[in-house]
Every structure is written in structure tokens, then in C-alpha cells.
Design a protein around this motif. Sequence first.
Motif, short mmCIF file in Angstrom:
data_model
loop_
_atom_site.label_atom_id
_atom_site.label_comp_id
_atom_site.label_asym_id
_atom_site.label_seq_id
_atom_site.Cartn_x
_atom_site.Cartn_y
_atom_site.Cartn_z
N TYR A 3 0.83 -1.21 0.00
CA TYR A 3 0.00 0.00 0.00
C TYR A 3 0.87 1.26 0.00
O TYR A 3 0.58 2.23 -0.73
N LEU A 4 1.95 1.26 0.78
CA LEU A 4 2.83 2.44 0.81
C LEU A 4 3.49 2.66 -0.55
O LEU A 4 3.57 3.80 -1.03
N VAL A 5 3.95 1.59 -1.18
CA VAL A 5 4.58 1.75 -2.50
C VAL A 5 3.57 2.24 -3.53
O VAL A 5 3.84 3.16 -4.32
N ALA A 6 2.37 1.64 -3.53
CA ALA A 6 1.34 2.03 -4.51
C ALA A 6 0.89 3.47 -4.29
O ALA A 6 0.72 4.24 -5.24
N SER A 7 0.69 3.88 -3.04
CA SER A 7 0.24 5.25 -2.77
C SER A 7 1.30 6.28 -3.13
O SER A 7 0.98 7.40 -3.51
N SER A 8 2.58 5.91 -3.02
CA SER A 8 3.64 6.85 -3.39
C SER A 8 3.81 6.97 -4.90
O SER A 8 4.21 8.02 -5.41
N LEU A 9 3.51 5.90 -5.65
CA LEU A 9 3.67 5.93 -7.10
C LEU A 9 2.43 6.41 -7.83
O LEU A 9 2.53 6.88 -8.96
N LEU A 10 1.24 6.29 -7.21
CA LEU A 10 0.00 6.60 -7.92
C LEU A 10 -0.11 8.05 -8.38
O LEU A 10 -0.58 8.30 -9.50
N PRO A 11 0.29 9.06 -7.60
CA PRO A 11 0.17 10.45 -8.12
C PRO A 11 0.95 10.67 -9.42
O PRO A 11 0.45 11.33 -10.34
N VAL B 271 -7.68 10.28 -13.60
CA VAL B 271 -7.45 9.18 -12.67
C VAL B 271 -7.22 9.76 -11.29
O VAL B 271 -6.47 10.73 -11.13
N SER B 272 -7.87 9.20 -10.30
CA SER B 272 -7.72 9.69 -8.93
C SER B 272 -6.29 9.45 -8.46
O SER B 272 -5.70 8.39 -8.68
N GLY B 273 -5.71 10.45 -7.79
CA GLY B 273 -4.35 10.34 -7.30
C GLY B 273 -4.25 9.76 -5.91
O GLY B 273 -3.15 9.67 -5.36
N SER B 274 -5.37 9.37 -5.32
CA SER B 274 -5.37 8.78 -3.98
C SER B 274 -5.79 7.33 -4.05
O SER B 274 -6.53 6.93 -4.96
N LEU B 275 -5.33 6.54 -3.09
CA LEU B 275 -5.60 5.10 -3.07
C LEU B 275 -6.34 4.76 -1.78
O LEU B 275 -5.93 5.17 -0.69
N GLN B 276 -7.42 4.03 -1.92
CA GLN B 276 -8.21 3.61 -0.76
C GLN B 276 -7.82 2.19 -0.36
O GLN B 276 -7.76 1.30 -1.22
#
Length: 382
Positions: free
Chosen positions: A152-160, A174-179
Motif C-alpha cells: 500500500y505504501l509503495v502504490a500510494s507513493s507511485l500513484l500520483p 485518474v484519482s491520485g489517492s488510493l483507498q
Amino acid sequence: APALEATLPNRIVVDPGMAPGTALTDIAVAQELLGQPGLLSRLIVAPSQPLGRPPLGDIAPALVLRPAQGGSDMGRLTDSFHLNLTAFGLLSFAVGIFIVHGAIGLAFEQRRGMVRTLRALGMPLRRLIWLMAFELVALAAIAGGLGVLLGYLVASSLLPDVAATLEGLYGAQVSGSLQLRPAWWLSGLAIALGGTALAASGALWRIGRMPLLSSAGSRAWAMASGRNRSFQAIAALVLLLTAAALVQLGHRLVAGFACLGCLLLGASLALPLILDRLLSVAQWRAKGVAWEWFWADTRQQLPGLSLALMALLLATAANIGVSTMVSSFRLTFTGFLDQRLSSELYLRIDSAEQGAALQTFLVPRTDAVLPLLSVETRLADL
């Protein structure tokens, strides 16, 4: 147009602006020529309609109104990447199963004396196995929870950055936040616990089947592993035959992935058996006692090393798979951009020889040359 003039009494007018293979006529004339009076197969409904128009459902009740749908370039671009990621995830899970299996086997090898002592002191075998299983479940739960958290930490840091790239290239919002959904936690823990159970089942079964006083001997564990070779050979043969059958009978993408999976697992299961035969031949052809001892001792260590070798085989396949996935996605992405981005100048040529000569001439004089190749052919008489 000549074919229509030869078969129809109507006057044919040739329009150079018409698309090839297309004829326009009045609806009543088309129904009469086709011998289907009153039948409408398809209509294109204009967005703006005159007032007082009767409802379309009353005029043609058999037609279904479908809104125009444009193809999603993003969907087509990312489908192949998602497919590669899914396949690589399954391959990584298989590699992880073998690695965890080897780690559990090594831990049980180091506890052989403890297992024999506890059983000799009166510890029930069932309780001992349950305690070891509980220890494995606790470790798997902790590892699975940490894995989901780190993912989750890796995905949330790369998603923006990914969202900004997609919006800049394609205009996709595309939303820049991850739930963090509970289903993700549960699925990650289920994968960790299921994989651990699958990897530890063989070691726990061996502990339950071995005699009490021989459980601490290296030879006893080697013999216990050797008794499973017949089942391993049958499983490898079945998987390899299944892969061969899928090559001949399968015609879909799922069959291709199933073929690769059977081939990888069958090859990994057959690897220790092949090495055992080779070591047996080397021991039989050895010259002298020292060499015979060397080959015999190497063969005795094979059961403890076989899982590591199988994991290494699958890890090598995973490495090749990652390289193929990255290169294929790069080629797909480059081809997509070549067809999507507009060039400053388009040149149409008639042959591949002209294209090669023109590209040789243009490469040192331009920033980029993007060739687009097309061939006209007939498919199903069209």
C-alpha cells in the motif's frame, strides 16, 4: 458501380467522394432491391430531430436504440499490461511457494534432534504438529500483514505520478489517492496463509510418518524424501503431458497460460529426478572409493537442495518473464504513441524499397521518423 449497372435497372451515379464498396439509395428502393419490404436493419439517429416526429418505437418496434460508444484507447493500452502483471503475479506466487517450502524444510532439518527428544519424552505427535502449524500461521499472518502494508505504501507513493502521466498523455482523469479496502487485506492474508499451508504440508506430513528414533538421522530424512519421488515423477509427467496436449488442442489465451504453467511446474518437479539419475550414473561410473563416496554424499544431499534448485529454476523463468513483460509493454506503448501523436509531415510511398531509401535520407535531417506500414489484402472475400 459496373456490377450494379449490369444487374440493376436503376441509374447508377459514381461519386468519387464515396467510400469504396458503399452504395447509397432511398430506403424504399433498397427494400425493393433486397426483397425485404418494410424491414429496417439499422438506422443512424441524428442528435437533433424535427418537432412532431412520431416515436421511433412506433415506426420500427424491432429496433433497439444504442448510444454511440467510442473505443477506450487507455483500456486497450493497459489490457496487455494488466494481463502480463497477472501472469507474473501467479509465477511469483509459484516461486514464493518453492522458496518458503525450502525455508520450512531447512528449519525442520535443524529441529530434527528437538523433535526426536520431545517425542521420546512423551510429547504427543498430534500436539507437536499443531504447535508447529500454529507457529507457521502466526509467522504467515505477520508477514502477510506487513506485505500488504508495504504494498500500500509503495502504490500510494507511485500513484500520483502515474495519474499525472495518464492525464498529461491521454487526458484521462485518474484519482491520485488510493483507498485501502478490507478486501485487499483479506486477500493478501489469504494468499500468505494459503501459500504457507501449501508449502508446509509436505514437511509436516513427513514428521508424522517417520519412526520415532530415526527422526534425527540424515539418512532417514533422505529416505523419507526418496519415497516421494515416485509421486513427484507421476505429477511431473502428468503436467508435461498436459502442456503438450494444450499446445495441440488449446487455441485461446487461457489455454496458453495454462500450458506455460504446466510446463514450468512439470519442469521444476522433474529437475530433482533428472539430477538424481545423473548422480546415480556418475556414482556407478566412478573410479576409486573417494569419487564414489563423493557422488554418494552429493546424492544424499539432493533432497535438501532439490527445493532450492526448483525455486532457482522458477526464479530464472520469472526473470525472463519480467524482461519479456517490460519489453512487450514498451513496444506496445511506443507503437501506440507512434499512431496517436501527429507528425509535422506525412509522406506516402508505394514500396518497402522506397521506404528504406526515404528513411535513410530523412534520419540525419529530422528529429524522428515514424514509419506506418499497411498492406491491402482480402479476408472472407472482403
